[in-house]
Scaffold this motif. Structure first.
Motif, PDB file in Angstrom:
ATOM      1  N   LEU A 123       0.807  -1.219   0.000  1.00  0.00           N
ATOM      2  CA  LEU A 123       0.000   0.000   0.000  1.00  0.00           C
ATOM      3  C   LEU A 123       0.844   1.274   0.000  1.00  0.00           C
ATOM      4  N   GLU A 124       2.135   1.141   0.286  1.00  0.00           N
ATOM      5  CA  GLU A 124       3.023   2.304   0.222  1.00  0.00           C
ATOM      6  C   GLU A 124       3.318   2.726  -1.212  1.00  0.00           C
ATOM      7  N   GLU A 162       1.611   2.463  -8.027  1.00  0.00           N
ATOM      8  CA  GLU A 162       0.993   1.204  -8.424  1.00  0.00           C
ATOM      9  C   GLU A 162      -0.512   1.226  -8.165  1.00  0.00           C
ATOM     10  N   LEU A 163      -0.929   1.742  -7.018  1.00  0.00           N
ATOM     11  CA  LEU A 163      -2.352   1.804  -6.679  1.00  0.00           C
ATOM     12  C   LEU A 163      -3.135   2.642  -7.681  1.00  0.00           C
ATOM     13  N   ALA A 204     -14.995  -2.162 -10.330  1.00  0.00           N
ATOM     14  CA  ALA A 204     -15.928  -2.687  -9.337  1.00  0.00           C
ATOM     15  C   ALA A 204     -15.287  -3.669  -8.366  1.00  0.00           C
ATOM     16  N   PHE A 205     -14.140  -4.232  -8.746  1.00  0.00           N
ATOM     17  CA  PHE A 205     -13.522  -5.265  -7.906  1.00  0.00           C
ATOM     18  C   PHE A 205     -12.188  -4.801  -7.329  1.00  0.00           C
ATOM     19  N   VAL A 206     -12.100  -3.482  -7.134  1.00  0.00           N
ATOM     20  CA  VAL A 206     -10.920  -2.875  -6.535  1.00  0.00           C
ATOM     21  C   VAL A 206     -11.340  -2.188  -5.234  1.00  0.00           C
ATOM     22  N   GLN A 207     -10.803  -2.663  -4.116  1.00  0.00           N
ATOM     23  CA  GLN A 207     -11.122  -2.056  -2.833  1.00  0.00           C
ATOM     24  C   GLN A 207     -10.266  -0.816  -2.597  1.00  0.00           C
ATOM     25  N   THR A 208     -10.762   0.064  -1.761  1.00  0.00           N
ATOM     26  CA  THR A 208     -10.048   1.306  -1.498  1.00  0.00           C
ATOM     27  C   THR A 208      -8.865   1.051  -0.561  1.00  0.00           C
ATOM     28  N   GLU A 209      -7.933   1.988  -0.578  1.00  0.00           N
ATOM     29  CA  GLU A 209      -6.777   1.897   0.312  1.00  0.00           C
ATOM     30  C   GLU A 209      -7.231   1.867   1.771  1.00  0.00           C
ATOM     31  N   SER A 210      -8.238   2.650   2.087  1.00  0.00           N
ATOM     32  CA  SER A 210      -8.748   2.691   3.462  1.00  0.00           C
ATOM     33  C   SER A 210      -9.317   1.337   3.880  1.00  0.00           C
TER      34      SER A 210
END
Length: 244
Positions: free
Chosen positions: A197-198, A202-203, A209-215
């Motif tokens: 997540l750093e 890349e993020l 629809a199938f990508v979750q948020t960083e939070s």
């Protein structure tokens, strides 16, 4: 699992590490070494002789990465890695490929790797394929694992399709009794997820629809990681059963 097992892993990006299987293998007194492809000088061609002697590896684990297996122009070491893999696999030796690693094994054996119709990033449910032969690696009917990919592999010729979901059909395969290829990340731990997540750059390449948020990912409970970690430990034992 035999004592003093010689485990080698291929690492493609800095900071990824070995994930959950490190503690499992060290508990079995494994000797662990690595090839860090990301650390190679870009202006110095890699020779196959620089990679480990095949007879010195009892188990190979191929980690993930942000590059495509098809991008041999920007990552010329991919050609050498695949050539070495073909030699290693031809001897029937144990190997596990995780995400990019699963794609690399498939591609080294002639299977295509291409963009998936949708990106997957985050915790998703994967299911066991119906009518898998009884002597194959045993999976739960459904399991929850970490995904982080834009591309997907075709199932290599002669391999058995083990797992799927509705977003990406080819989630796992096996070749013989000694090779398992994963599209997902069973090795993920809270620490490795934090490192992933750093990488803000890349993020930024993921959406849909199938990508979750960083939070959402930062608030993953520890229980989320256990099923994949246990699955990977079982996979290691399975591919090593002939060398026990």
């Amino acid at each position: 699992m035999k004592s003093h097992l010689k485990v080698h892993y291929f690492q493609h990006i800095a900071g990824e590490g070995f994930g959950s299987c490190y503690e499992f293998l060290k508990a079995h007194q494994a000797q662990i070494t690595a090839t860090e492809f990301f650390a190679l000088p870009v202006d110095l061609p890699l020779e196959i002789e620089a990679l480990p002697q095949i007879e010195d590896v009892d188990l190979l684990i191929i980690m993930g990465g942000t590059m495509s297996v098809n991008d041999e122009v920007n990552y010329p070491w991919l050609k050498i890695e695949k050539r070495w893999l073909r030699r290693y696999l031809a001897l029937g030796k144990p190997a596990i490929g995780l995400c990019l690693g699963g794609q690399l094994i498939a591609n080294a054996l002639g299977a295509a790797v291409s963009k998936n119709s949708m990106q997957e990033l985050g915790w998703t449910t994967v299911r066991k394929v119906k009518h898998v032969p009884q002597d194959c690696f045993e999976l739960p009917e459904y399991f929850n694992v970490m995904q982080w990919h834009s591309e997907t592999f075709e199932i290599p010729k002669g391999a058995i399709h083990l797992a799927e979901n509705d977003v990406c059909r080819n989630q796992m395969y096996q070749i013989g009794k000694n090779v398992l290829g994963f599209q997902f990340h069973p090795e993920i731990t809270p620490e490795t997820l934090s490192l992933f997540l750093e990488n803000d750059e890349e993020l930024a390449h993921f959406s849909g629809a199938f990508v979750q948020t960083e939070s959402e990912l930062k608030h993953s409970s520890k229980a989320h990681f256990l099923q994949g970690n246990q699955l990977l430990n079982q996979a290691i034992e399975y591919v090593l059963q002939k060398t026990a």
